[in-house]
Design an enzyme around this catalytic site. Structure first.
Site, PDB file in Angstrom:
ATOM      1  N   ASN A 170      46.418  33.648  32.165  1.00  0.00           N
ATOM      2  CA  ASN A 170      46.622  32.614  33.175  1.00  0.00           C
ATOM      3  C   ASN A 170      47.596  31.526  32.729  1.00  0.00           C
ATOM      4  O   ASN A 170      47.546  30.404  33.245  1.00  0.00           O
ATOM      5  CB  ASN A 170      45.279  31.979  33.547  1.00  0.00           C
ATOM      6  CG  ASN A 170      44.390  32.935  34.316  1.00  0.00           C
ATOM      7  OD1 ASN A 170      44.810  33.527  35.309  1.00  0.00           O
ATOM      8  ND2 ASN A 170      43.171  33.108  33.852  1.00  0.00           N
TER       9      ASN A 170
ATOM     10  N   HIS B 220      48.297  27.130  40.460  1.00  0.00           N
ATOM     11  CA  HIS B 220      47.302  27.149  41.533  1.00  0.00           C
ATOM     12  C   HIS B 220      47.201  25.782  42.202  1.00  0.00           C
ATOM     13  O   HIS B 220      46.961  25.688  43.415  1.00  0.00           O
ATOM     14  CB  HIS B 220      45.946  27.572  40.981  1.00  0.00           C
ATOM     15  CG  HIS B 220      45.857  29.036  40.679  1.00  0.00           C
ATOM     16  ND1 HIS B 220      44.770  29.595  40.059  1.00  0.00           N
ATOM     17  CD2 HIS B 220      46.712  30.061  40.912  1.00  0.00           C
ATOM     18  CE1 HIS B 220      44.962  30.894  39.911  1.00  0.00           C
ATOM     19  NE2 HIS B 220      46.138  31.194  40.426  1.00  0.00           N
TER      20      HIS B 220
ATOM     21  N   GLU C 278      36.546  37.755  31.389  1.00  0.00           N
ATOM     22  CA  GLU C 278      37.282  36.531  31.081  1.00  0.00           C
ATOM     23  C   GLU C 278      36.440  35.506  30.328  1.00  0.00           C
ATOM     24  O   GLU C 278      36.360  34.338  30.699  1.00  0.00           O
ATOM     25  CB  GLU C 278      37.847  35.899  32.363  1.00  0.00           C
ATOM     26  CG  GLU C 278      38.983  34.934  32.121  1.00  0.00           C
ATOM     27  CD  GLU C 278      39.725  34.546  33.389  1.00  0.00           C
ATOM     28  OE1 GLU C 278      39.534  33.420  33.849  1.00  0.00           O
ATOM     29  OE2 GLU C 278      40.493  35.374  33.914  1.00  0.00           O
TER      30      GLU C 278
ATOM     31  N   LYS D 122      48.202  44.261  30.185  1.00  0.00           N
ATOM     32  CA  LYS D 122      47.049  43.867  31.007  1.00  0.00           C
ATOM     33  C   LYS D 122      45.853  44.758  30.704  1.00  0.00           C
ATOM     34  O   LYS D 122      44.714  44.281  30.564  1.00  0.00           O
ATOM     35  CB  LYS D 122      47.431  43.965  32.493  1.00  0.00           C
ATOM     36  CG  LYS D 122      46.333  43.520  33.474  1.00  0.00           C
ATOM     37  CD  LYS D 122      46.126  42.034  33.459  1.00  0.00           C
ATOM     38  CE  LYS D 122      45.105  41.568  34.492  1.00  0.00           C
ATOM     39  NZ  LYS D 122      45.645  41.468  35.856  1.00  0.00           N
TER      40      LYS D 122
ATOM     41  N   ARG E 116      26.749  46.656  49.289  1.00  0.00           N
ATOM     42  CA  ARG E 116      26.547  46.266  47.890  1.00  0.00           C
ATOM     43  C   ARG E 116      27.406  47.068  46.905  1.00  0.00           C
ATOM     44  O   ARG E 116      27.057  47.203  45.738  1.00  0.00           O
ATOM     45  CB  ARG E 116      25.066  46.350  47.501  1.00  0.00           C
ATOM     46  CG  ARG E 116      24.189  45.374  48.272  1.00  0.00           C
ATOM     47  CD  ARG E 116      22.797  45.285  47.693  1.00  0.00           C
ATOM     48  NE  ARG E 116      22.044  44.228  48.350  1.00  0.00           N
ATOM     49  CZ  ARG E 116      21.222  44.431  49.386  1.00  0.00           C
ATOM     50  NH1 ARG E 116      21.055  45.649  49.867  1.00  0.00           N
ATOM     51  NH2 ARG E 116      20.567  43.428  49.927  1.00  0.00           N
TER      52      ARG E 116
ATOM     53  N   HIS F 200      53.131  33.095  45.058  1.00  0.00           N
ATOM     54  CA  HIS F 200      52.318  32.889  43.867  1.00  0.00           C
ATOM     55  C   HIS F 200      53.175  32.826  42.596  1.00  0.00           C
ATOM     56  O   HIS F 200      53.007  31.928  41.763  1.00  0.00           O
ATOM     57  CB  HIS F 200      51.290  34.019  43.738  1.00  0.00           C
ATOM     58  CG  HIS F 200      50.462  33.958  42.493  1.00  0.00           C
ATOM     59  ND1 HIS F 200      49.611  32.914  42.212  1.00  0.00           N
ATOM     60  CD2 HIS F 200      50.374  34.809  41.436  1.00  0.00           C
ATOM     61  CE1 HIS F 200      49.017  33.124  41.046  1.00  0.00           C
ATOM     62  NE2 HIS F 200      49.461  34.264  40.549  1.00  0.00           N
TER      63      HIS F 200
ATOM     64  N   LYS G   1      39.886  41.852  39.248  1.00  0.00           N
ATOM     65  CA  LYS G   1      39.665  40.540  39.850  1.00  0.00           C
ATOM     66  C   LYS G   1      39.894  40.648  41.350  1.00  0.00           C
ATOM     67  O   LYS G   1      40.963  41.049  41.791  1.00  0.00           O
ATOM     68  CB  LYS G   1      40.623  39.500  39.263  1.00  0.00           C
ATOM     69  CG  LYS G   1      40.182  38.908  37.950  1.00  0.00           C
ATOM     70  CD  LYS G   1      41.085  37.737  37.591  1.00  0.00           C
ATOM     71  CE  LYS G   1      40.648  37.051  36.321  1.00  0.00           C
ATOM     72  NZ  LYS G   1      41.520  35.893  35.993  1.00  0.00           N
TER      73      LYS G   1
ATOM     74  N   ARG H 117      40.942  37.076  28.005  1.00  0.00           N
ATOM     75  CA  ARG H 117      41.593  37.352  29.283  1.00  0.00           C
ATOM     76  C   ARG H 117      42.129  36.083  29.945  1.00  0.00           C
ATOM     77  O   ARG H 117      43.083  36.141  30.729  1.00  0.00           O
ATOM     78  CB  ARG H 117      40.619  38.075  30.223  1.00  0.00           C
ATOM     79  CG  ARG H 117      41.279  38.512  31.526  1.00  0.00           C
ATOM     80  CD  ARG H 117      40.425  39.438  32.354  1.00  0.00           C
ATOM     81  NE  ARG H 117      41.095  39.806  33.589  1.00  0.00           N
ATOM     82  CZ  ARG H 117      40.629  40.656  34.494  1.00  0.00           C
ATOM     83  NH1 ARG H 117      39.465  41.255  34.279  1.00  0.00           N
ATOM     84  NH2 ARG H 117      41.304  40.933  35.579  1.00  0.00           N
TER      85      ARG H 117
ATOM     86  N   HIS I 170      49.057  29.188  35.293  1.00  0.00           N
ATOM     87  CA  HIS I 170      48.324  29.351  36.544  1.00  0.00           C
ATOM     88  C   HIS I 170      47.525  28.110  36.948  1.00  0.00           C
ATOM     89  O   HIS I 170      47.330  27.873  38.144  1.00  0.00           O
ATOM     90  CB  HIS I 170      47.396  30.558  36.461  1.00  0.00           C
ATOM     91  CG  HIS I 170      48.100  31.871  36.560  1.00  0.00           C
ATOM     92  ND1 HIS I 170      49.091  32.248  35.679  1.00  0.00           N
ATOM     93  CD2 HIS I 170      47.965  32.913  37.426  1.00  0.00           C
ATOM     94  CE1 HIS I 170      49.524  33.454  36.004  1.00  0.00           C
ATOM     95  NE2 HIS I 170      48.861  33.879  37.048  1.00  0.00           N
TER      96      HIS I 170
ATOM     97  N   GLU J 246      55.153  36.963  36.373  1.00  0.00           N
ATOM     98  CA  GLU J 246      54.031  37.513  35.613  1.00  0.00           C
ATOM     99  C   GLU J 246      54.528  38.385  34.460  1.00  0.00           C
ATOM    100  O   GLU J 246      53.910  38.439  33.397  1.00  0.00           O
ATOM    101  CB  GLU J 246      53.117  38.327  36.532  1.00  0.00           C
ATOM    102  CG  GLU J 246      52.465  37.534  37.654  1.00  0.00           C
ATOM    103  CD  GLU J 246      51.336  36.622  37.167  1.00  0.00           C
ATOM    104  OE1 GLU J 246      51.047  36.602  35.961  1.00  0.00           O
ATOM    105  OE2 GLU J 246      50.742  35.927  38.011  1.00  0.00           O
TER     106      GLU J 246
END
Length: 444
Positions: A325, A332, A317, A307, A201, A345, A223, A321, A328, A265
């Site tokens: 993206n 994606h 986000e 960042k 955990r 990517h 992330k 935030r 993206h 990026e």
């Protein structure tokens, strides 16, 4: 519009931000002005309070005098530059510099127990695993280090591979005071971080990114996660590291294609929030393509500052935030539809950025000079400016329908609006513009 160029680029400039108040959750119009207010030298700079959802802007510090200015001077390789991610009692430093794996005190100060598990892959492990183990144990005999070596590539960023990390941790009888160390690119960082979030955990972890992509983006901000066959990064958690250690020497072994991928990026930061950084990139592209140490160090630092500021303001986000993206959602869809690992990517994000810019122009939100500048810089960086020919309109739509930015069935996108360096995160746009963009870039 089906031209596939390839490119390689990057840069850095500074940004102090003033953000206009969002009108609604579906429409975040984010303006970033005065992009020179964060110090690029050794002093800590206070950033004015920003009125965005009641969240106050952090202090971002670059605590080493080794930092380059915009003219890209001589590179230094002794004391690291430090950028702080301000998250209250979960704040952590990003160390940036040459030869940092040879400074064991940096890593050891963030290991609180006696057991460490290094997670790496079969490409990076042979190059840097021994150095990391030495940095963790030199003069520190009470610490023991285990390692797990995973297969390399985006196609292995899945539950089956993740279980190998848990298998090793359990077989080694690691406890809650152990520390996981991610040694590799974005795939390793994402999986190791997710494993750390879930094992017992939650255990501590450290990021040691070895690719441009990971150094300027994925290692910072917490992330973590894995892919699903139906969509990228749909399974994961927000889980912050104890520190990020960026040894720029690791880029010496990075293939050119991987280097270019990471620059997508870097370009993104300039487009969404840091116009002077984008202008710096346009002027310094030859140095970045030539792996000039000073230019690369400056680009990495400025990207991390951007960042860190955004993450400090909006860790989970909820709005701001999401602007990170840009490109993206389209990108994606390319990765998922074309097959994980077929394109890197950053290559998919580059093509996705061109599509987002095209849609922004169709909506009348930007002028054609920005469209041309985006094409030019991506082409110089040897990055794609169109999706693979096998991508269809229906493929894009089906994957984008399960994108993480969908809310109540509404696809929200990050688009450019206004002058360079401003963007909007919104679901309030003419659907015809999206359809027109998809048809322009797809044969069917």
């Amino acid at each position: 519009m089906a031209s596939t160029a390839n490119a390689f680029s990057r840069s850095l400039s500074a940004t102090n931000s003033s953000i206009s108040k969002p009108k609604a959750l579906s429409d975040y119009y984010l303006r970033f002005k005065n992009p020179n207010a964060i110090s690029l030298r050794s002093k800590t700079v206070g950033i004015p309070v920003l009125s965005f959802g009641g969240i106050r802007s952090p202090r971002i510090s670059a605590s080493s005098a080794q930092v380059m200015d915009q003219s890209v001077g001589e590179a230094s390789s002794i004391a690291p530059t430090v950028v702080e991610v301000d998250l209250g009692n979960r704040s952590y430093p990003i160390y940036i510099g040459s030869g940092l794996l040879g400074q064991p005190e940096l890593l050891q100060s963030h290991v609180h127990g006696k057991r460490v598990l290094v997670v790496t892959n079969n490409t990076v492990g042979p190059l840097y695993l021994d150095k990391v183990v030495d940095a963790l144990t030199r003069g520190n005999p009470n610490v023991s280090v285990d390692s797990v070596i995973l297969p390399d590539g985006e196609k292995y960023k899945n539950m089956e591979t993740l279980m190998k990390v848990f298998d090793k941790a359990i077989e080694s009888r690691l406890d809650r005071r152990c520390t996981f160390v991610a040694l590799g690119g974005g795939v390793i960082g994402d999986m190791c971080g997710f494993a750390a979030a879930a094992f017992l955990r939650g255990v501590n972890f450290i990021q040691i990114p070895t690719t441009v992509m990971a150094q300027v983006d994925s290692s910072v901000g917490g992330k973590t996660g894995i892919n699903h066959t139906l969509g990228k990064n749909l399974i994961g958690a927000f889980y912050q590291p104890q520190c990020v250690l960026i040894d720029t020497d690791t880029l010496n072994t990075l293939p050119d294609r991987e280097l270019a991928s990471g620059l997508a990026e870097v370009i993104k930061y300039g487009l969404i929030r840091d116009a002077s950084f984008f202008e710096w990139q346009e002027k310094n592209m030859p140095k970045l393509m030539g792996r000039d140490p000073s230019a690369m160090a400056y680009a990495i630092k400025r990207s991390c500052e951007n960042k860190a500021e955004v993450v400090s303001l909006d860790e989970k986000e909820s709005g701001l935030r999401a602007t990170l993206n840009l490109g993206h959602t389209f990108g994606h869809a390319i990765e998922t539809g074309f097959g994980y690992g077929q394109w890197l990517h950053g290559e998919a994000v580059a093509a996705g950025t061109v599509m987002a810019v095209d849609m922004s122009y169709r909506l009348g939100w930007i002028d054609d000079s920005i469209v041309k500048r985006v094409h030019n810089i991506l082409q110089q960086a040897k990055l794609p400016t169109a999706p693979p020919e096998t991508m269809t309109v229906e493929m894009f739509k089906s994957v984008m329908a399960v994108d993480k930015k969908v809310a109540d069935g509404l696809l929200r996108l990050i688009l450019l609006k206004g002058p360079l360096g401003t963007c909007v995160f919104t679901g309030d746009y003419d659907r015809k513009a999206l359809d027109d963009t998809l048809r322009a870039f797809c044969k069917s």
